[in-house]
Design an enzyme around this catalytic site. Structure first.
Site, PDB file in Angstrom:
ATOM      1  NE  ARG A 182      43.995  46.446  44.815  1.00  0.00           N
ATOM      2  CZ  ARG A 182      44.228  46.630  43.660  1.00  0.00           C
ATOM      3  NH1 ARG A 182      44.236  45.633  42.752  1.00  0.00           N
ATOM      4  NH2 ARG A 182      44.304  48.181  43.542  1.00  0.00           N
ATOM      5  CD  GLU A 234      45.279  54.825  46.212  1.00  0.00           C
ATOM      6  OE1 GLU A 234      44.646  53.573  47.182  1.00  0.00           O
ATOM      7  OE2 GLU A 234      46.127  55.160  45.978  1.00  0.00           O
ATOM      8  CG  ASP A 288      50.743  51.107  46.948  1.00  0.00           C
ATOM      9  OD1 ASP A 288      50.255  50.391  48.203  1.00  0.00           O
ATOM     10  OD2 ASP A 288      50.204  51.018  46.368  1.00  0.00           O
ATOM     11  CD  GLU A 346      49.445  50.066  55.099  1.00  0.00           C
ATOM     12  OE1 GLU A 346      49.305  51.693  56.487  1.00  0.00           O
ATOM     13  OE2 GLU A 346      49.000  49.972  54.729  1.00  0.00           O
ATOM     14  CD  GLU A 361      47.826  46.411  45.783  1.00  0.00           C
ATOM     15  OE1 GLU A 361      47.700  46.304  47.248  1.00  0.00           O
ATOM     16  OE2 GLU A 361      47.045  47.644  45.195  1.00  0.00           O
TER      17      GLU A 361
END
Lengths: 670, 670
Positions: free
Chosen positions: A153, A278, A357, A379, A385
């Site tokens: 990304r 993931e 996300d 975060e 992205e």
């Protein structure tokens, strides 16, 4: 020295007209700090460079014993043990004297960058009267750089930390450290959270030498180096059959390994861990919970003062799109909430701002209001992205401000996200804020020149969460370009409207994910609709949106009251999040009086129009912009306009085709 | 010799019970042909192997002069100049003698494979009375193998022609040649039509040695080697500034280059060219037409007897999805039709079966009826790019038969595609049929064991277009496995129903393209809907389909009457192509009495169900199947069932959501 192939961004000090004669600042008196300390050395170099360029006169350090810190001329840098560790005080102590006091060298460094910023901005130094300390203990950049030099990304070229399996330490490493120290960043993770291949070996002796060098450069700017860790290292490096965090042989392996790492890199701050996420390995594989995984590592590195930063991005990424009960948005809370109080003191949970996300619009993660006895870090992602990939302009500081000021109702007061991550709410020390970084080896660091405002803004906001997006943008513009007030206003307009514009032409009202799978740029309304990622809009011929109320997935009930009720009711749910929480019929009237479908049409046409206005404003100030910057940004604005058109037409066409409802204004929809 | 790691497919000769004693076939009398000719050598080896295994007794060649070709015992191979070049005659000439006559060595080879097939199938040899010659002059395989060893759209492992930039010539090359010669293939293109990198250099000296070797092995089996050509070679290899086909220096470069190639590889058949197609360079770049490009090359290689096979896959692959006037289906006809008569005698246009790209259902390309004075070749694809990728079973011979028997009405009779490509319609000599091959270095050659039936079937059909899919399937099954009649029936059922099953659960009624972009496997109903490829279904809440009538894009009018009118009218348009030619409302009744939407639901549920039946049938014959074959196919059938379920549910859900119309049978749609 070779000519640098990269810019100095906001540290490109320029000669500045100050309202009074400040030439006395060229006399520097250092008291209570050693000139030989690396941070002080760097501070003095910066003063040399900055004052030299801004005032056009080289400063010199006068021996402190001459005046015992009581000089009535000059910049007096003095120790004040009363001040907090990273804080500083800037005070006009006389006609020809300014005092910078701090309890540590880092405080001196930060105070110096503050002074240079004030000079660059030609701010009044009559009485700066600044006494400040950072709100967030940790102010961190997460780089998703791979050791082959690629950046996950990444939209600004290749890594300046790694190439071809090797670590790069050069002049740019130092400039990077200067740049981020100037905005108060004090921690950096240099490698991708997805740790594979050679990156797993960063904790072995193989890279000890360059890592130590890098960490020393960083330390000279008050920055601690962190690494991303592969939870499966005992298997991959140690040839153990398992990485079960409760297995004694696994623990022994980590103890041995960590002794080596901290021996090799004494400045090392600790580790960032993406586990059970993931496809990454983690404690779940062995029937252990997240706390058992994190605490094992935490105990092993505690003797070295190390921190474990444990990401909460744990969800089922093999969901069946047919399944309407499982809700990815619930996953963070469901996986971590019950473990409140079980994490060690040197573990910090790093929580993405939203439950999904980094979409252009999400509610704030309910985890922030869901844990009372756990260290938490926010975060965010300045790597764009899902927000335009540094092709489309998207100044994200307004979004971050919204997140920070979100009330969690975890207490009666001091309950915002800002309060929690600063440690104010629960009185904890290991907290803070991190962003996925947006840098690469492009000459301008961030691909899109204006995306540097996000890097700058993140650092400034991480230090002082009361700053406004406008204040930050103005600071950045003034330090970066030399513009007339009118031209500066145009850039400011571009920055401050960019998020709204991007949101307008992309996915409507918080639903998100109408993006091309895998590359995450450009529209694909159904791109994630029948996929395994838990990301659905559920549009049919009558309406669109996900029911996350108590009648749906129950996600809204993860919030404390009154938030839970507020989100649960479409009447009180903030409209920009309407489709995130509710399934809404196309003919439903919004507060504006428009139907949902008309709102979709209008906002998309408007977003596309405004994307064109961004370009017009940029063109209008062409003459005042650096020769290289103008066309570089223009080219991106052109690509943004194409992208906005695709988004506008595809989203509108999709909803027109599925609903059969005409645009009231009769514009072309395909 | 090392043990072969690959199977012999249908040439795995097994001992067979024949109805009479055929041991006389072990005496071979060769008359009029030299035992030293490579093709005869290979023929005799094959007889040795085949007769040896089938009859269990080694054959021997008797000197012909002993009997002057009039032996009353044995297999008498004899020259008969009357027979066509590749033809042969098989005749029972006595109680203990069979005569195989041919005018060329190739004829002998083909006759031998025919005899061995008959023996394998335990067919009666009482009076074979076969006099046959291939219908198609060219019967060709196009391999899309890249020189790094990868295969574009390859689903059977890696290339056995190339690896790592080098050419492979080994024992498998010979087995490959045997296998394809046994089904009558006489031409092979070994490299991808997309020619880049090292593949451009196949026409230089660099690969002369292995190419010559390979071409000699091929020639020993009656096969001509062809290469795919990079039209930009003069630029990439010759450093010329252009590859304009009318530029004298470009022509000179080609003349020089081609002299070298044909010197190096005397057997070379010619070149396959993909020009002005999907980003490949071509004459359009220089304002030249396709004939000018093709003829230039044709003239250059004419002295060597070379052929230029020029692909007609020329279309705008940068279409705007908003544009409803441009129709990719029209492109082949629009680009080539007007140039009829302009192509040189040694140019063949290679035309894909449909106007789009190997979808499970397309109309036949109107170009076949659109050119009266042009050599044409049909291109089909047994590599199952859009038809299940050798995971899903899809026996394609029924589709090919439909295509071949399509009447173009270019004449009053002998007007089918089969007539045209065989040369019957217009009396031309350079015509034929090609398929994109489905082979790779997997041990079983085609990934899915049952996909070998497509390779076998293509060859057999290319030779004799009157064979039925059922005859071919039966031949293949009997030669490949040893099964009871019941078990063989099950495999036959699987093959013969597989295309219909695949069509049922994928995109409905000829609309195509509801597939995942780029990998082309699995469903994505909107995957190509807003893309640049000219591939749209245009579904909205009322209906679906593309209007290609005279009121729409006019594509239907590219056909000769009565086809044009037949396609133009939804009442006469074949229903399986309804959505290719017409936009149809979901509530429109089909001939079955069902509404369109109900047909979509029903066919998808049915396709998914039948995919499960495929597995049941396979499981039922487990005991009769080779140990390695059974689980290998079973695993693919399981993947097919998952895929079928995804297709069924996604397509049904998509149309349910967009139409809002319930399934009459109340089945679960999401």
């Amino acid at each position: 020295m070779e000519k640098k192939t990269w810019t100095q961004l906001w540290l490109d000090y320029k000669k500045t007209k100050t309202s009074e004669d400040l030439s006395f600042l060229t006399e520097i008196i250092l008291h209570g700090f050693s000139e030989g300390h690396p941070v002080i050395q760097n501070t003095l170099s910066e003063l040399q460079l900055g004052i030299g360029k801004i005032l056009g006169a080289e400063p010199a350090v006068k021996p402190a014993d001459e005046c015992e810190g009581k000089a009535d001329r000059g910049l007096v840098i003095i120790k004040d043990e009363e001040l907090p560790e990273e804080g500083y005080k800037l005070k006009r102590t006389g006609q020809e004297s300014v005092m910078l006091s701090a309890s540590t060298e880092k405080g001196v460094l930060y105070g110096t960058f503050c002074l240079l910023r004030k000079l660059s901005l030609a701010e009044d130094l009559e009485d700066p009267d600044i006494c400040t300390a950072p709100e967030n203990p940790l102010r961190m950049l997460n780089h998703w750089d791979n050791m082959d030099g690629s950046i996950e990304r990444g939209y600004s070229g290749r890594s300046f930390f790694f190439n071809n399996g090797e670590i790069i330490v050069n002049e740019r490493t130092r400039d990077y450290a200067r740049l981020i120290a100037s905005i108060g960043i004090n921690a950096v993770v240099i490698n991708n959270v997805n740790v594979f291949g050679e990156a797993t070996e960063l904790i072995t002796g193989r890279y000890a030498e360059p890592l130590r060098k890098m960490s020393e450069i960083f330390a000279g700017y008050g920055i601690r180096l962190f690494l991303s860790l592969n939870f499966a290292s005992p298997i991959e490096l140690g040839n153990l059959p398992s990485c079960d965090p409760l297995d004694p042989s696994v623990i022994r392996w980590w103890e041995e390994q960590m002794r080596t790492v901290f021996d090799n890199i004494p400045n090392l701050g600790g580790f960032l861990v993406k586990a059970d996420s993931e496809g990454r390995p983690g404690p779940f594989t062995y029937g252990r919970n997240q706390a058992e995984g994190a605490n094992m590592l935490a105990k092993v590195i505690k003797p070295y003062g190390g921190l474990v930063i444990w990401r909460c991005f744990v969800y089922n990424c093999r969901q069946d799109w047919r399944d309407r009960k499982t809700d990815r948005a619930r996953a963070g809370y469901d996986n971590f909430h019950e473990m409140d109080g079980q994490f060690d003191e040197n573990v910090i949970l790093q929580i993405k701002n939203g439950p999904m996300d980094f979409q252009i619009r999400e509610p704030v993660s309910p985890l922030f209001g869901g844990m009372l006895h756990t260290n938490e870090m926010l975060e965010v992602q300045i790597a764009q992205e899902y927000t335009g990939q540094q092709i489309d302009l998207c100044y994200l500081i307004p979004m971050f401000k919204e997140i920070l000021s979100f009330r969690t109702y975890v207490k009666e007061q001091e309950d915002t996200v800002a309060d929690i991550i600063s440690g104010r709410t629960f009185g904890n020390r290991n907290t803070g804020i991190a962003t996925v970084a947006n840098t690469g080896d492009d000459s301008n660091w961030t691909g899109h020149d204006l995306a540097a405002a996000n890097l700058y803004g993140f650092g400034r906001l991480a230090w002082d969460m009361n700053l406004t997006p406008e204040e930050i943008a103005k600071e950045w513009i003034s330090q970066t370009y030399t513009l007339s007030p009118d031209a500066a206003k145009n850039v400011l307009w571009m920055l401050l409207h960019s998020r709204e514009i991007y949101e307008d032409y992309t996915s409507p009202l918080g639903i998100g994910w109408m993006v091309n799978p895998s590359n995450h740029y450009g529209p694909s309304v159904n791109g994630y609709e029948y996929d395994r990622w838990g990301t659905y809009h559920r549009a049919d011929h009558l309406g669109v949106g996900v029911d996350r109320t108590d009648k749906g997935t129950g996600y809204a009930q993860q919030y404390n009251e009154p938030n839970a009720s507020m989100y649960n009711d479409p009447q009180t749910c903030p409209e920009e999040l309407l489709l995130f929480f509710h399934r809404v019929l196309y003919r439903t009237r919004l507060k504006s009086g428009k139907t949902l479908i008309q709102h979709i049409y209008d906002s998309h046409f408007e977003g596309y129009e405004k994307a064109q206005e961004l370009k017009k404003r940029w063109e209008s100030i062409r003459d005042e912009l650096p020769e290289d910057v103008y066309p570089r940004v223009l080219e991106r604005l052109d690509r943004q306009i194409s992208n906005a058109r695709e988004w506008c037409d595809q989203v509108n066409s999709y909803f027109y085709r599925i609903s059969g409802i005409e645009d009231e204004k009769g514009r072309t929809i395909y």
